[in-house]
Enzyme design. Structure first.
Site, PDB file in Angstrom:
ATOM      1  N   LYS A   7      -0.354   4.284   4.475  1.00 60.34           N
ATOM      2  CA  LYS A   7      -0.406   3.778   3.101  1.00 60.34           C
ATOM      3  C   LYS A   7       0.375   4.728   2.188  1.00 60.34           C
ATOM      4  CE  LYS A   7      -3.744   0.706   4.618  1.00 60.34           C
ATOM      5  NZ  LYS A   7      -5.047   0.566   5.276  1.00 60.34           N
TER       6      LYS A   7
ATOM      7  N   HIS B 220      -7.193   4.738   1.599  1.00 64.32           N
ATOM      8  CA  HIS B 220      -6.607   4.483   0.275  1.00 64.32           C
ATOM      9  C   HIS B 220      -6.806   5.642  -0.691  1.00 64.32           C
ATOM     10  CE1 HIS B 220      -5.636   0.339   1.318  1.00 64.32           C
ATOM     11  NE2 HIS B 220      -6.752   0.390   2.033  1.00 64.32           N
TER      12      HIS B 220
ATOM     13  N   GLU C 145     -16.122   4.104   3.271  1.00 64.71           N
ATOM     14  CA  GLU C 145     -14.747   4.375   2.857  1.00 64.71           C
ATOM     15  C   GLU C 145     -14.810   5.238   1.599  1.00 64.71           C
ATOM     16  OE1 GLU C 145     -12.456   0.714   2.591  1.00 64.71           O
ATOM     17  OE2 GLU C 145     -13.398  -0.035   4.414  1.00 64.71           O
TER      18      GLU C 145
ATOM     19  N   ASN D 248       0.813  -1.221   0.000  1.00 62.12           N
ATOM     20  CA  ASN D 248       0.000   0.000   0.000  1.00 62.12           C
ATOM     21  C   ASN D 248       0.848   1.274   0.000  1.00 62.12           C
ATOM     22  OD1 ASN D 248      -2.406  -1.530   0.223  1.00 62.12           O
ATOM     23  ND2 ASN D 248      -2.096  -1.704   2.432  1.00 62.12           N
TER      24      ASN D 248
ATOM     25  N   ASP E 232     -13.624   7.094   5.579  1.00 61.83           N
ATOM     26  CA  ASP E 232     -12.300   6.536   5.851  1.00 61.83           C
ATOM     27  C   ASP E 232     -11.519   6.622   4.534  1.00 61.83           C
ATOM     28  OD1 ASP E 232     -10.097   4.828   6.057  1.00 61.83           O
ATOM     29  OD2 ASP E 232     -11.134   3.441   7.423  1.00 61.83           O
TER      30      ASP E 232
ATOM     31  N   HIS F 165     -14.213  -1.463   6.372  1.00 61.71           N
ATOM     32  CA  HIS F 165     -13.049  -2.101   7.003  1.00 61.71           C
ATOM     33  C   HIS F 165     -13.371  -2.618   8.416  1.00 61.71           C
ATOM     34  CE1 HIS F 165      -8.924  -2.186   8.743  1.00 61.71           C
ATOM     35  NE2 HIS F 165      -8.561  -2.420   7.499  1.00 61.71           N
TER      36      HIS F 165
ATOM     37  N   SER G  45     -11.099  -0.752   0.291  1.00 58.29           N
ATOM     38  CA  SER G  45      -9.738  -1.270   0.378  1.00 58.29           C
ATOM     39  C   SER G  45      -9.540  -2.574  -0.379  1.00 58.29           C
ATOM     40  CB  SER G  45      -9.338  -1.450   1.844  1.00 58.29           C
ATOM     41  OG  SER G  45     -10.162  -2.407   2.477  1.00 58.29           O
TER      42      SER G  45
HETATM   43  C1  LIG Z   1      -5.518  -0.047   6.452  1.00 56.53           C
HETATM   44  C2  LIG Z   1      -6.856   0.482   6.785  1.00 56.53           C
HETATM   45  C3  LIG Z   1      -7.145   0.938   8.076  1.00 56.53           C
HETATM   46  C4  LIG Z   1      -6.196   0.775   9.216  1.00 56.53           C
HETATM   47  O1  LIG Z   1      -5.163   1.704   9.160  1.00 56.53           O
HETATM   48  P1  LIG Z   1      -3.787   1.392   9.925  1.00 56.53           P
HETATM   49  O2  LIG Z   1      -3.124   2.722   9.975  1.00 56.53           O
HETATM   50  O3  LIG Z   1      -3.060   0.387   9.112  1.00 56.53           O
HETATM   51  O4  LIG Z   1      -4.157   0.881  11.276  1.00 56.53           O
HETATM   52  C5  LIG Z   1      -8.381   1.521   8.293  1.00 56.53           C
HETATM   53  N1  LIG Z   1      -9.290   1.609   7.312  1.00 56.53           N
HETATM   54  C6  LIG Z   1      -9.061   1.158   6.071  1.00 56.53           C
HETATM   55  C7  LIG Z   1     -10.107   1.302   5.039  1.00 56.53           C
HETATM   56  C8  LIG Z   1      -7.835   0.561   5.778  1.00 56.53           C
HETATM   57  O5  LIG Z   1      -7.626   0.090   4.552  1.00 56.53           O
END
Ligand SMILES: *Cc1c(COP(=O)(O)O)cnc(C)c1O
Length: 386
Positions: A240, A210, A178, A48, A207, A134, A182
């Site tokens: 990421k 990505h 999101e 990522n 969220d 997620h 993801s």
């Molecule tokens: C990776 C991810 C997270 C978690 O983030 P980290 O910083 O790795 O704990 C939360 N939400 C989504 C959609 C993710 O892909």
């Protein structure tokens, strides 16, 4: 404890039988998208680190310098003595990037979602969650103790129906989705969800794990459309495209003040290492200085989808759904033998029957390597009917 080990062994055996046991594979990240695993150099299409910033010399130097100056660990919760001077600089950059009054940085994205959601919603409240959200969003809504309803994936009309039926019985409503999904790489209908939220006095939370760094000139999924969607709660991660570690919420000043006062995962956890915060600052500065570079991962993903005749990629993530877990594992092994690292994604990360390969594209993948990968996928996976 004999019963404890017996319990663990039985659980593992049952998972093994369903091809759902997971193991850790030692992986050394080399330059750009290259990795070494079991003594072999592989080109990774499952990282990522979309902009390859985790190894960028400027980012690494900023991290080393901050470690020298402030030490390796924060030494305490941010609410006690862990709030080193770099936090203010990082939060100011995040708020500017997202166009909000303020921002609050957490230890990780997982900690952000599990801290923010229960700080804003409780047992009298309604939480509407996209079904493919997620795991940490689901944990956050469960911790709130509120009523949880599942929205069919990216279906704003279904969200509207749920709100019509349930809004009146609840004090507050939070809609959670999101910006970029993801495991599927598709984008949420943010304008529709924002309009719906407005109509029902609901709070939209996104969220952008990505999206930040790779969509909207680096500003993220909320800024990917013609005009920014109205999203009062913009969460995301620094782990990421930003190449470092940590989570954040960008929101109005009163909301951020409340989060700093009430989010348990902020209050009762140690602050991030100063070197990590410095790395995130340096990465955000590089992205702001070169929006064309930020656009590369999506361009690379689009080359791949074009070559294979798949729906055009909307993000750096392209899924290839293969069905049952053994098929995804076999396809992943086949690609590894040819020098490509692409992990198989299985339940419970994705719904039953939708095990897949998940390809992620980074700025430094060459068009030539993407073409070779696409040829291999066409001939050996799609052609062979794995
Ligand atoms: C990776 C991810 C997270 C978690 O983030 P980290 O910083 O790795 O704990 C939360 N939400 C989504 C959609 C993710 O892909």
């Amino acid at each position: 404890m004999e019963s404890l080990d017996a319990f663990a062994r039985a659980k593992l055996a049952a998972l093994e039988q369903r091809s759902l046991r997971r193991t850790l594979a030692e992986t050394t990240r080399l330059e750009g998208p290259w990795v070494e695993r079991d003594g072999r150099r592989l080109l990774s299409f499952c990282c990522n680190d979309y902009l390859n910033l985790s190894m960028h010399p400027t980012v690494v130097a900023a991290s080393v310098e901050a470690t020298r100056q402030y030490g390796v660990g924060a030494g305490g919760s941010r609410l006690v003595t862990g709030n080193h001077p770099l936090y203010g600089a990082l939060e100011a950059r995040l708020a500017r990037l997202k166009g909000t009054e303020d921002a609050c940085v957490f230890g990780s994205g997982y900690l952000a979602n599990t801290g923010i959601i229960p700080a804003l919603a409780g047992k009298d409240d309604l939480l509407l969650v996209d079904e493919l959200a997620h795991a940490c969003i689901w944990t956050g809504v469960a911790l709130s103790g509120g009523t949880i309803l599942r929205i069919r994936h990216n279906d704003a009309a279904h969200a509207a129906d749920l709100l019509e039926g349930a809004r009146a019985r609840h004090r507050h409503v939070v809609i959670l989705t999101e910006t970029v999904f993801s495991m599927d790489g598709d984008l949420a209908p943010l304008a529709e969800l924002a309009a719906l939220a407005e109509r029902h006095d609901a709070w939209l939370m996104t969220d952008d794990a990505h999206g930040i760094g790779v969509l909207g000139g680096g500003r993220g999924g909320v800024h990917a459309g013609e005009r920014p969607a109205q999203v009062p709660l913009q969460m995301g991660t620094l782990s990421k495209a930003i190449g470092a570690y940590g989570g954040y919420l960008c929101a109005s000043r009163p909301v951020i003040d409340l989060i700093r006062t009430r989010a348990r995962t902020l209050i009762y956890a140690t602050g991030l290492p100063p070197g990590t915060v410095a790395a995130a600052i340096a990465a955000l500065d590089l992205i702001a200085a070169d929006p064309a570079y930020a656009a590369l991962p999506v361009r690379k993903a689009r080359l791949f989808t074009r070559l294979l005749g798949l729906p055009e990629a909307a993000s750096p993530i392209v899924p290839l759904i293969l069905g049952e877990a053994p098929a995804a594992l076999a396809a992943s092994r086949l690609l590894a033998e040819a020098g490509f690292l692409v992990s198989a994604i299985r339940p419970p990360t994705v719904p039953e029957g939708t095990s897949r390969l998940r390809f992620t594209f980074t700025a430094q993948h060459s068009d030539e390597a993407i073409t070779r990968l696409a040829d291999l996928v066409r001939e050996r996976i799609l052609g062979a009917g794995i």
